[in-house]
Design a protein around this motif. Structure first.
Motif, PDB file in Angstrom:
ATOM      1  N   ARG A   8       0.990  -1.178   0.060  1.00 46.28           N
ATOM      2  CA  ARG A   8      -0.124   0.067   0.145  1.00 46.28           C
ATOM      3  C   ARG A   8       0.822   1.344  -0.022  1.00 46.28           C
ATOM      4  N   ARG A   9       1.879   1.044   0.786  1.00 51.44           N
ATOM      5  CA  ARG A   9       2.716   2.390   0.854  1.00 51.44           C
ATOM      6  C   ARG A   9       3.690   2.465  -0.389  1.00 51.44           C
ATOM      7  N   LEU A  12       1.338   4.371  -3.143  1.00 50.24           N
ATOM      8  CA  LEU A  12       1.265   5.569  -2.765  1.00 50.24           C
ATOM      9  C   LEU A  12       2.535   6.358  -2.967  1.00 50.24           C
ATOM     10  N   ASN A  31      -6.308   6.068   8.653  1.00 50.22           N
ATOM     11  CA  ASN A  31      -5.506   6.006   7.229  1.00 50.22           C
ATOM     12  C   ASN A  31      -4.184   5.605   7.626  1.00 50.22           C
ATOM     13  N   LEU A  35      -2.477   1.949   6.266  1.00 56.84           N
ATOM     14  CA  LEU A  35      -0.971   2.029   5.632  1.00 56.84           C
ATOM     15  C   LEU A  35       0.387   1.655   6.368  1.00 56.84           C
TER      16      LEU A  35
END
Length: 94
Positions: A8-9, A12, A31, A35
């Motif tokens: 996920r990170r 991003l 959030n 993350l």
């Protein structure tokens, strides 16, 4: 931290790079948990294209509020924290 959260990170960070953004400050604890897996209720995550910084602010009793009859916990030194935080951001992002 799990591989899922790292993924996920990573997504991003790629988006941040693609959009030519220096950094993203994640302030909603839900959030931050999504993350990172960190479950602190007053945490912040600074995501940059090449790294992240996770910060959790400790709760402390504020005697000044207690003296006036207010109950609860407050963050001590938030002004100082954010001053240091932005100094770090400026250095990290060049």
């Amino acid at each position: 931290m799990t591989d899922r959260m790292e993924s996920r990170r990573s997504k991003l960070r790629r988006l941040i790079s693609k959009e030519k953004v220096d950094a993203l400050l994640v302030t909603n604890f839900s959030n931050v948990t999504y993350l990172t897996g960190f479950t602190g209720d007053d945490s912040y995550l600074l995501v940059m294209p090449d790294r992240e910084l996770l910060v959790d602010l400790p709760m402390t009793a504020n005697p000044g509020l207690a003296d006036r009859g207010a109950k609860g916990l407050v963050r001590r030194g938030l002004d100082r924290f954010f001053a240091l935080w932005w100094r770090f951001v400026r250095r990290a992002c060049g």
